[in-house]
Design an enzyme around this catalytic site. Structure first.
Site, PDB file in Angstrom:
ATOM      1  N   HIS A  37      -4.342   0.004   4.971  1.00 45.63           N
ATOM      2  CA  HIS A  37      -3.638  -0.019   3.821  1.00 45.63           C
ATOM      3  C   HIS A  37      -3.415   1.442   3.495  1.00 45.63           C
ATOM      4  O   HIS A  37      -2.325   1.613   2.726  1.00 45.63           O
ATOM      5  CB  HIS A  37      -4.291  -0.617   2.762  1.00 45.63           C
ATOM      6  CG  HIS A  37      -4.702  -2.103   3.024  1.00 45.63           C
ATOM      7  ND1 HIS A  37      -6.012  -2.590   3.516  1.00 45.63           N
ATOM      8  CD2 HIS A  37      -4.014  -3.252   2.892  1.00 45.63           C
ATOM      9  CE1 HIS A  37      -5.997  -3.839   3.689  1.00 45.63           C
ATOM     10  NE2 HIS A  37      -4.807  -4.152   3.235  1.00 45.63           N
ATOM     11  N   GLN A 148       3.501  -3.638   9.719  1.00 46.84           N
ATOM     12  CA  GLN A 148       4.217  -4.248  10.878  1.00 46.84           C
ATOM     13  C   GLN A 148       3.126  -5.427  11.371  1.00 46.84           C
ATOM     14  O   GLN A 148       3.691  -6.262  12.005  1.00 46.84           O
ATOM     15  CB  GLN A 148       4.552  -3.225  11.839  1.00 46.84           C
ATOM     16  CG  GLN A 148       5.078  -3.757  13.154  1.00 46.84           C
ATOM     17  CD  GLN A 148       5.131  -2.914  14.308  1.00 46.84           C
ATOM     18  OE1 GLN A 148       5.014  -1.758  14.343  1.00 46.84           O
ATOM     19  NE2 GLN A 148       4.940  -3.553  15.345  1.00 46.84           N
TER      20      GLN A 148
END
Ligand code: PAF
Length: 282
Positions: A37, A148
């Site tokens: 993150h 992704q």
């Protein structure tokens, strides 16, 4: 740093950033923030003046029997990490705020949802589209960053932005990995020591098949079947491990030139579901 809980207050905060002439990069999360993150925050900072994050475990994207109750919630730690990363505001609403009153509307996903996680987790992407649609309407960011690792989410959100005319540019952040290759995920916290040692096996299988494809292998299904058997022998339960078209998210048998593909897998170690993928461009 304090979480902003109400829609009015986050709108006011974003408005004041805009009045200072800042562009807004948005990173929606479900919290339990890890290096993956944080890399998305840093990427957002490269594309916009200020970063706004959201932390919300969205009940609508969990099917009955999934890990909604157990999903790690670590708001104080998360806020400290956001502060350290220079995030300008964190929106952390409650369920009552995000889904106040009866919800009469839902969003359906068509074929992009048929395989991979969409095929295995009914209602998952409908729940994601619902919450991201709400969040985009609240924050109205210039750019939004998604990882992704959740590649089907990225692809379906791309379609949502296009079809619903959201005025936002989506940016995909590369997968962050532990030293042994395991893709970082908040769910890795569920793994016991033995499972944690096995877990990078999924990435190794994807890497192996991807290398074979690079080197011109033709019989991809045979390679994948072999990797599936090896993973099963080690104790993984396979949900899927396959080659997919990036455009349609449907399985493909053969590679054609000038196309984008995904080698993607979802496996279980005990109750823990792990996903990973490699993009293949030809
Ligand atoms: O990727 C996630 O963490 C979630 O699916 C998201 C985008 C925050 C929506 O709840």
């Amino acid at each position: 740093m304090k979480a902003i809980k109400s829609i009015d207050d986050i709108r006011k905060r974003v408005k004041s950033l805009r009045e200072d002439g800042k562009t807004i990069g948005f990173v929606p999360t479900m919290g339990a923030l890890h290096e993956g993150h944080l890399s998305l925050f840093r990427l957002a900072q490269q594309h916009a003046d200020e970063v706004v994050a959201s932390i919300y475990v969205n009940p609508e994207q969990f099917a009955p029997g999934e890990d909604f109750e157990e999903y790690p919630r670590e708001l104080d730690d998360d806020l400290a990490k956001c502060k350290e990363e220079g995030v300008a505001a964190v929106f952390a609403p409650s369920d009552n705020i995000m889904y106040s009153g009866r919800q009469y509307l839902s969003i359906e996903v068509d074929e992009l949802n048929k395989y991979m996680d969409g095929g295995s987790r009914p209602g998952f992407f409908e729940g994601i589209l619902l919450i991201v649609n709400k969040l985009f309407n609240i924050i109205e960011p210039d750019i939004a960053v998604f990882g992704q690792k959740d590649i089907q989410q990225f692809r379906i959100l791309q379609q949502m932005v296009k079809e619903f005319n959201h005025d936002v540019q989506l940016v995909m952040g590369p997968i962050k990995r532990a030293n042994d290759g395991l893709a970082l995920s908040s769910r890795n916290a569920y793994l016991d020591a033995e499972q944690r040692k096995l877990a990078p096996g999924l990435y190794r299988s994807l890497q192996y098949v991807s290398k074979q494809i690079e080197e011109g292998a033709k019989n991809i299904q045979l390679l994948l079947d072999h990797q599936k058997s090896e993973l099963e022998e080690k104790g993984f339960k396979i949900d899927y491990l396959n080659l997919f078209s990036f455009g349609t998210m449907a399985p493909v048998e053969e590679i054609e030139y000038d196309n984008k593909y995904l080698l993607a897998g979802a496996v279980y170690l005990g109750e823990t579901r792990l996903i990973d993928n490699c993009i293949i461009e030809k």
